[in-house]
Design a protein around this motif. Structure first.
Motif, PDB file in Angstrom:
ATOM      1  N   PHE A  74       0.813  -1.214   0.000  1.00 24.76           N
ATOM      2  CA  PHE A  74       0.000   0.000   0.000  1.00 24.76           C
ATOM      3  C   PHE A  74       0.848   1.266   0.000  1.00 24.76           C
ATOM      4  N   SER A  75       2.099   1.174   0.448  1.00 27.13           N
ATOM      5  CA  SER A  75       3.014   2.303   0.269  1.00 27.13           C
ATOM      6  C   SER A  75       3.247   2.527  -1.214  1.00 27.13           C
ATOM      7  N   SER A  76       3.308   1.420  -1.962  1.00 30.36           N
ATOM      8  CA  SER A  76       3.558   1.506  -3.392  1.00 30.36           C
ATOM      9  C   SER A  76       2.366   2.067  -4.154  1.00 30.36           C
ATOM     10  N   VAL A  77       1.148   1.683  -3.739  1.00 30.54           N
ATOM     11  CA  VAL A  77      -0.039   2.073  -4.517  1.00 30.54           C
ATOM     12  C   VAL A  77      -0.756   3.289  -3.939  1.00 30.54           C
ATOM     13  N   ALA A  78      -0.260   3.848  -2.839  1.00 26.09           N
ATOM     14  CA  ALA A  78      -0.988   4.918  -2.149  1.00 26.09           C
ATOM     15  C   ALA A  78      -1.359   6.069  -3.072  1.00 26.09           C
ATOM     16  N   ALA A  79      -0.397   6.526  -3.866  1.00 24.87           N
ATOM     17  CA  ALA A  79      -0.652   7.687  -4.724  1.00 24.87           C
ATOM     18  C   ALA A  79      -1.632   7.372  -5.843  1.00 24.87           C
ATOM     19  N   ALA A 130      -8.723   1.284   7.826  1.00 24.25           N
ATOM     20  CA  ALA A 130      -8.075   1.123   6.521  1.00 24.25           C
ATOM     21  C   ALA A 130      -8.589   2.190   5.567  1.00 24.25           C
ATOM     22  N   GLY A 131      -8.836   3.358   6.118  1.00 24.92           N
ATOM     23  CA  GLY A 131      -9.450   4.439   5.353  1.00 24.92           C
ATOM     24  C   GLY A 131      -8.489   5.546   4.992  1.00 24.92           C
ATOM     25  N   GLY A 132      -7.209   5.220   4.892  1.00 27.42           N
ATOM     26  CA  GLY A 132      -6.147   6.208   4.756  1.00 27.42           C
ATOM     27  C   GLY A 132      -6.391   7.336   3.786  1.00 27.42           C
ATOM     28  N   THR A 133      -6.872   7.041   2.575  1.00 25.81           N
ATOM     29  CA  THR A 133      -7.005   8.112   1.585  1.00 25.81           C
ATOM     30  C   THR A 133      -8.206   9.016   1.850  1.00 25.81           C
ATOM     31  N   GLY A 134      -9.093   8.603   2.745  1.00 26.51           N
ATOM     32  CA  GLY A 134     -10.174   9.489   3.165  1.00 26.51           C
ATOM     33  C   GLY A 134     -11.382   9.545   2.263  1.00 26.51           C
ATOM     34  N   ASP A 135     -11.455   8.685   1.236  1.00 26.43           N
ATOM     35  CA  ASP A 135     -12.595   8.794   0.324  1.00 26.43           C
ATOM     36  C   ASP A 135     -13.903   8.367   0.980  1.00 26.43           C
ATOM     37  N   ALA A 166      -1.119   9.926   4.635  1.00 30.54           N
ATOM     38  CA  ALA A 166      -0.637  11.160   4.024  1.00 30.54           C
ATOM     39  C   ALA A 166      -1.526  11.577   2.856  1.00 30.54           C
ATOM     40  N   GLU A 167      -1.994  10.573   2.087  1.00 36.71           N
ATOM     41  CA  GLU A 167      -2.914  10.868   0.986  1.00 36.71           C
ATOM     42  C   GLU A 167      -4.230  11.418   1.528  1.00 36.71           C
ATOM     43  N   GLY A 168      -4.679  10.878   2.674  1.00 40.82           N
ATOM     44  CA  GLY A 168      -5.903  11.382   3.287  1.00 40.82           C
ATOM     45  C   GLY A 168      -5.748  12.814   3.769  1.00 40.82           C
ATOM     46  N   ARG A 169      -4.614  13.110   4.360  1.00 40.10           N
ATOM     47  CA  ARG A 169      -4.376  14.490   4.815  1.00 40.10           C
ATOM     48  C   ARG A 169      -4.372  15.456   3.640  1.00 40.10           C
TER      49      ARG A 169
END
Length: 338
Positions: A74-79, A130-135, A166-169
């Motif tokens: 998920f570090s790889s696909v985060a962006a 598991a909601g890191g990106t915040g969508d 970080a993507e969520g922020r």
């Protein structure tokens, strides 16, 4: 993306239940099928494995390594997380997420009879795992605010991966939900780096709604995570999960979707993100996830009441979830008894 489907149907391999496999796809699938059969342990082998091993896609790994390897994926696909879900769902994950949130109806609608209630004034406390990106969190807050006119409900976004957070922020950086003003002094979204199997930072009986979308299949100990969900939820609180399923209900569509998943998604991951391995794991992780009936049983085992559950003559669960798009994904819910 949808234009690829007609070409996929020409090379269709029906599921094993149909008894027919088209000649065109036998050669193209032969090596990948042998590869999957070699790597994926038989059910009997899986049952009797040491409790110190688990699966990472079709690979067997030490339990203590899985979390770090999932974190690497998920570090790889985060962006490119939204792009990843576009590929894995043929673009309709956005509609699923909208439906998922509407079915939960987050927030507390203020009426003339409940405006003085302290509970309503405080709104709901939602935990998005598991909601890191915040969508999902953004959808939850938008629904609470615009549909239920609730400006107090807040969301804790929790993820084991700092890059996803970080993507969520970034998503919330300019949002009024995250900024503070004189009229809105409290942020309505916060971020927590945590493992869903150990939510010691969250008090017991403190959460109104626990959501997890396309994340729980990556957990090492899913039953432990469900028990933690049960612990942190208030009596009457709701556990809600949106997740891909291992097989579709229609054999023909199942064949088309499997062809797309194993043939196209890793290749597109290579082209779009230069990362075939991560996308290969994500496809394989779906295959290793429990069926709808099995997962509903796990939710019930954790102590939840499963709404709409039905049992067949043999006692197996036959209801208690909602299939989406012929079963590409499903929504599961559980209610903590009062």
């Amino acid at each position: 993306m949808a234009a690829l489907l007609p070409r996929a149907t020409k090379r269709l391999r029906l599921s094993p239940t149909s008894g027919f496999v088209c000649r065109d796809c036998r050669r193209s699938f032969a090596s990948s099928i042998r590869h999957g059969q070699q790597q994926q342990p038989a059910p009997s082998q899986h049952v009797f494995q040491s409790d110190k091993t688990t699966h990472f896609g079709f690979e067997t790994v030490a339990e203590e390594l899985k979390a770090s390897r999932v974190r690497t994926v998920f570090s790889s696909v985060a962006a490119n997380y939204d792009t990843m879900n576009d590929l894995m769902s043929l673009g309709i994950h956005r509609l699923w997420k909208d439906h998922f949130v509407r079915s939960l109806n987050p927030g507390i609608r203020l009426t003339s009879t409940n405006t003085s209630s302290p509970h309503n004034a405080a709104g709901q406390t939602i935990l998005d795992i598991a909601g890191g990106t915040g969508d999902i969190a953004l959808r939850l807050l938008d629904h609470a605010t615009t549909i239920n006119r609730d400006t107090a409900t807040s969301v804790i976004i929790s993820d084991i991966n700092p890059e996803m957070l970080a993507e969520g922020r970034k998503r919330f950086a300019t949002s009024h939900y995250y900024s503070t003003t004189t009229s809105s002094p409290n942020r309505r979204v916060s971020f927590l780096e945590a493992n869903a199997e150990d939510l010691s930072a969250i008090e017991s009986n403190s959460i109104d709604l626990y959501t997890v979308a396309f994340g729980i299949r990556n957990f090492t100990h899913k039953q432990v995570a469900l028990q933690e969900a049960f612990r942190v939820l208030k009596p009457g609180g709701v556990f809600a999960c949106l997740e891909f399923t291992p097989r579709l209900s229609n054999p023909i569509m199942n064949g088309i979707y499997k062809r797309w998943s194993f043939g196209a998604i890793p290749l597109i991951g290579q082209v779009v993100a230069a990362d075939r391995e991560s996308y290969q794991y994500l496809v394989e992780s779906i295959e290793r996830f429990p069926s709808q009936a099995e997962f509903a049983g796990m939710i019930e085992e954790a102590g939840f009441i499963v709404p709409g559950k039905e049992r067949g003559d043999g006692g197996e669960l036959e209801g208690g979830w909602e299939d989406l798009s012929l079963g590409i994904a499903a929504i599961h819910k559980g209610v903590k008894p009062v």
